[in-house]
Design a protein around this motif. Structure first.
Motif, PDB file in Angstrom:
ATOM      1  N   MET A 233      38.077  80.807  83.220  1.00  9.71           N
ATOM      2  CA  MET A 233      37.746  80.313  81.889  1.00  9.71           C
ATOM      3  C   MET A 233      36.671  81.180  81.245  1.00  9.71           C
ATOM      4  N   MET A 234      35.647  81.527  82.037  1.00 10.39           N
ATOM      5  CA  MET A 234      34.569  82.368  81.502  1.00 10.39           C
ATOM      6  C   MET A 234      35.118  83.724  81.058  1.00 10.39           C
ATOM      7  N   LEU A 235      35.985  84.292  81.887  1.00 10.64           N
ATOM      8  CA  LEU A 235      36.538  85.611  81.561  1.00 10.64           C
ATOM      9  C   LEU A 235      37.408  85.543  80.303  1.00 10.64           C
ATOM     10  N   ASN A 236      38.177  84.464  80.185  1.00  9.32           N
ATOM     11  CA  ASN A 236      39.014  84.323  78.986  1.00  9.32           C
ATOM     12  C   ASN A 236      38.171  84.207  77.721  1.00  9.32           C
ATOM     13  N   ASN A 237      37.038  83.515  77.821  1.00 14.67           N
ATOM     14  CA  ASN A 237      36.160  83.429  76.653  1.00 14.67           C
ATOM     15  C   ASN A 237      35.592  84.798  76.288  1.00 14.67           C
ATOM     16  N   ILE A 238      35.222  85.562  77.309  1.00 14.11           N
ATOM     17  CA  ILE A 238      34.702  86.920  77.060  1.00 14.11           C
ATOM     18  C   ILE A 238      35.790  87.778  76.417  1.00 14.11           C
ATOM     19  N   LYS A 239      37.013  87.686  76.959  1.00 14.16           N
ATOM     20  CA  LYS A 239      38.116  88.476  76.400  1.00 14.16           C
ATOM     21  C   LYS A 239      38.387  88.081  74.945  1.00 14.16           C
ATOM     22  N   ALA A 240      38.353  86.771  74.683  1.00 16.99           N
ATOM     23  CA  ALA A 240      38.608  86.307  73.306  1.00 16.99           C
ATOM     24  C   ALA A 240      37.555  86.865  72.355  1.00 16.99           C
ATOM     25  N   MET A 241      36.301  86.868  72.820  1.00 14.79           N
ATOM     26  CA  MET A 241      35.214  87.365  71.975  1.00 14.79           C
ATOM     27  C   MET A 241      35.441  88.829  71.597  1.00 14.79           C
ATOM     28  N   PHE A 242      35.749  89.667  72.602  1.00 17.49           N
ATOM     29  CA  PHE A 242      35.937  91.088  72.282  1.00 17.49           C
ATOM     30  C   PHE A 242      37.248  91.322  71.518  1.00 17.49           C
ATOM     31  N   GLN A 243      38.267  90.538  71.841  1.00 13.04           N
ATOM     32  CA  GLN A 243      39.553  90.680  71.153  1.00 13.04           C
ATOM     33  C   GLN A 243      39.412  90.424  69.653  1.00 13.04           C
ATOM     34  N   ARG A 244      38.595  89.422  69.316  1.00 11.03           N
ATOM     35  CA  ARG A 244      38.410  89.047  67.906  1.00 11.03           C
ATOM     36  C   ARG A 244      37.796  90.156  67.068  1.00 11.03           C
ATOM     37  N   GLN A 245      37.153  91.130  67.720  1.00 13.28           N
ATOM     38  CA  GLN A 245      36.259  92.017  66.973  1.00 13.28           C
ATOM     39  C   GLN A 245      36.914  93.261  66.401  1.00 13.28           C
ATOM     40  N   ASN A 246      38.215  93.402  66.540  1.00 14.15           N
ATOM     41  CA  ASN A 246      38.873  94.604  66.020  1.00 14.15           C
ATOM     42  C   ASN A 246      38.115  95.861  66.429  1.00 14.15           C
ATOM     43  N   LEU A 247      37.881  96.002  67.730  1.00 15.83           N
ATOM     44  CA  LEU A 247      37.082  97.135  68.206  1.00 15.83           C
ATOM     45  C   LEU A 247      37.793  98.455  67.948  1.00 15.83           C
ATOM     46  N   THR A 248      37.006  99.479  67.627  1.00 21.21           N
ATOM     47  CA  THR A 248      37.565 100.824  67.506  1.00 21.21           C
ATOM     48  C   THR A 248      37.404 101.545  68.841  1.00 21.21           C
ATOM     49  N   GLN A 249      38.075 102.701  68.933  1.00 23.83           N
ATOM     50  CA  GLN A 249      37.927 103.562  70.104  1.00 23.83           C
ATOM     51  C   GLN A 249      36.452 103.901  70.325  1.00 23.83           C
ATOM     52  N   LYS A 250      35.758 104.150  69.199  1.00 23.40           N
ATOM     53  CA  LYS A 250      34.332 104.484  69.264  1.00 23.40           C
ATOM     54  C   LYS A 250      33.516 103.293  69.778  1.00 23.40           C
ATOM     55  N   ASP A 251      33.862 102.090  69.318  1.00 22.34           N
ATOM     56  CA  ASP A 251      33.158 100.887  69.786  1.00 22.34           C
ATOM     57  C   ASP A 251      33.292 100.744  71.299  1.00 22.34           C
ATOM     58  N   ILE A 252      34.514 100.981  71.806  1.00 27.27           N
ATOM     59  CA  ILE A 252      34.758 100.850  73.252  1.00 27.27           C
ATOM     60  C   ILE A 252      33.856 101.823  74.015  1.00 27.27           C
ATOM     61  N   LYS A 253      33.730 103.047  73.478  1.00 24.74           N
ATOM     62  CA  LYS A 253      32.842 104.034  74.120  1.00 24.74           C
ATOM     63  C   LYS A 253      31.407 103.539  74.126  1.00 24.74           C
ATOM     64  N   ILE A 254      30.965 102.968  72.981  1.00 25.39           N
ATOM     65  CA  ILE A 254      29.589 102.452  72.888  1.00 25.39           C
ATOM     66  C   ILE A 254      29.384 101.348  73.923  1.00 25.39           C
ATOM     67  N   LEU A 255      30.362 100.442  74.055  1.00 27.65           N
ATOM     68  CA  LEU A 255      30.224  99.323  74.993  1.00 27.65           C
ATOM     69  C   LEU A 255      30.200  99.812  76.443  1.00 27.65           C
ATOM     70  N   PHE A 256      31.103 100.762  76.761  1.00 32.74           N
ATOM     71  CA  PHE A 256      31.055 101.372  78.100  1.00 32.74           C
ATOM     72  C   PHE A 256      29.667 101.945  78.356  1.00 32.74           C
ATOM     73  N   GLY A 257      29.140 102.661  77.348  1.00 32.06           N
ATOM     74  CA  GLY A 257      27.826 103.295  77.484  1.00 32.06           C
ATOM     75  C   GLY A 257      26.746 102.276  77.791  1.00 32.06           C
ATOM     76  N   ILE A 258      26.732 101.189  77.048  1.00 32.44           N
ATOM     77  CA  ILE A 258      25.704 100.154  77.230  1.00 32.44           C
ATOM     78  C   ILE A 258      25.781  99.556  78.636  1.00 32.44           C
ATOM     79  N   PHE A 259      26.987  99.129  79.044  1.00 32.36           N
ATOM     80  CA  PHE A 259      27.096  98.433  80.332  1.00 32.36           C
ATOM     81  C   PHE A 259      26.872  99.375  81.510  1.00 32.36           C
ATOM     82  N   LYS A 260      27.381 100.617  81.402  1.00 38.55           N
ATOM     83  CA  LYS A 260      27.150 101.578  82.491  1.00 38.55           C
ATOM     84  C   LYS A 260      25.658 101.842  82.644  1.00 38.55           C
ATOM     85  N   HIS A 261      24.960 101.981  81.483  1.00 37.05           N
ATOM     86  CA  HIS A 261      23.526 102.237  81.534  1.00 37.05           C
ATOM     87  C   HIS A 261      22.794 101.077  82.207  1.00 37.05           C
TER      88      HIS A 261
END
Lengths: 265, 265
Positions: A233-261
């Motif tokens: 359930m927690m994972l589905n909520n997280i997925k829904a949150m990111f799915q809603r955001q119309n992320l761009t390729q660049k956004d995905i890179k930014i998010l990878f950067g933040i979490f990896k850091h």
């Protein structure tokens, strides 16, 4: 910011059949300048002044015209409305008040459409605006083919002169353009509605899924999903949150950067 | 003409959810006043100023506000954009320039529709406008959910501050009203598109035919139809001319009056 000066003479030549803006008895140089500026904003260049106040051409006239001073320099001066319209085929006059004359009333939007049809048929169009003090007299209005009245607050209906020109010019220009918005320069191609994605694109499903898998793995390692029976359930909520955001390729890179850091800390 | 003063406090109470107009770093009192006036023209009353120039509240501010001075008196002053929007749900920012931020761009018309939907859903809306010198900074723009960019002359795209507010407020108001145009007073009920025929009506066919018969008889008596074999064609041209004119009952009376008078001379 250096002021952009718009070259008027060429524009006037190119746009032979464009509407002429006619101001009857304008009083304030500031307003006349503001009319010139907003005309240029919406690609109109022909200005006529009927009986303007003697002191109309002042420093503030040019300053409020911003870069559209050429429209002032090329404006025509007339003694009365009938002289100012004698070479035209159709005149629209603007007023917010009821008159005891039976003339067709159109909204700015409908009038703009009507104008474009007439221009296609080769007619020369005039747009007649009254002065600041009391608008158009009934005599002046009697020369008009059609009255334009805007949808306005019925209790506070009197638009500033330049604002009245703005509304009509905006509607006229809106119907001519095909969705292009804003400024165009060498480095700026202008834009249309939607997300401006010249430098990136919407993330595709593969990129989105790889990010979610990475995030799930990361959060699993850090013991985020607790209690474990709620993980789905927690994972589905997280997925829904990111799915809603119309992320761009660049956004995905930014998010990878933040979490990896954060993981490396 | 005595200036109409609009009472703002009641209006603000009634329109809890109406968009808030936010001016970031406005410089000229004249423009701030003009913004207040055009807000009242389109039934908006909530104005916020972020870091206005010290001297903003001058005589010219009130004079350009015309009767909408109450909007100035009730305006909120803030130190920065984030403070000015903290109680809102959705912020639209206006710019003519391209920015390197990926935010949805809407035309004024589409944004107005979007705003009306959000307001119906209970959201509080802000409309953010940049100052005269250089518009909104990228920092200020970063708070916006959506960017509004108008269709403008791509070579001369910068609207005066009050004109920018005018275009957005006009589109917002146009979509709310149901075709009512212009001022309403005790003696003036306002109007909609078309011919205003409260005091008369279109001439019916009987009135039209009686007038044509009278005219034919009159012209016959005066020997107008010459040569006589062309009478039918001449009469048909006359009929076509009057038929085209959408004459009212009152017009028919005027025409009878003119021709009867000329016959009696």
């Amino acid at each position: 910011m250096p002021k952009k000066i718009i070259k008027i003479a060429q524009k006037m030549q190119k746009q032979q059949n464009d509407p002429v803006v006619i101001l009857a008895n304008p009083q304030l140089g500031y307003n006349i300048g503001a009319v010139a500026r907003v005309m240029a904003n919406f690609d109109l260049y022909k200005l006529r002044l009927v009986n303007p106040r003697d002191s109309w051409l002042a420093e503030e006239t040019y300053s409020s015209a911003s870069g559209a001073s050429g429209i002032l320099d090329h404006s025509g001066i007339f003694n009365n409305v009938s002289e100012s319209i004698s070479d035209l085929d159709c005149v629209y006059a603007t007023t917010a008040r009821r008159r005891d004359m039976i003339k067709e009333v159109l909204s700015p939007k409908s009038a703009a459409k009507d104008m474009r049809t007439r221009i296609k048929n080769g007619q020369k169009i005039g747009l007649l605006f009254g002065g600041e003090k009391s608008g158009l007299s009934n005599d002046e209005l009697s020369y008009a083919d059609t009255i334009i009245t805007a949808p306005v607050n019925p209790e506070f209906a009197s638009l500033n002169l330049a604002q009245a020109v703005c509304v009509i010019a905006y509607e006229f220009y809106s119907g001519i353009t095909k969705g292009e918005l804003g400024r165009v320069t060498e480095s700026d191609k202008g834009r249309t509605e939607g997300l401006p994605l010249e430098k990136t694109r919407g993330a595709n499903k593969n990129e989105y899924i790889r990010f979610i898998e990475f995030l799930e793995k990361t959060l699993d390692e850090k013991g985020f999903f607790h209690p474990v029976e709620k993980k789905n359930m927690m994972l589905n909520n997280i997925k829904a949150m990111f799915q809603r955001q119309n992320l761009t390729q660049k956004d995905i890179k930014i998010l990878f950067g933040i979490f990896k850091h954060l993981m490396d800390e």
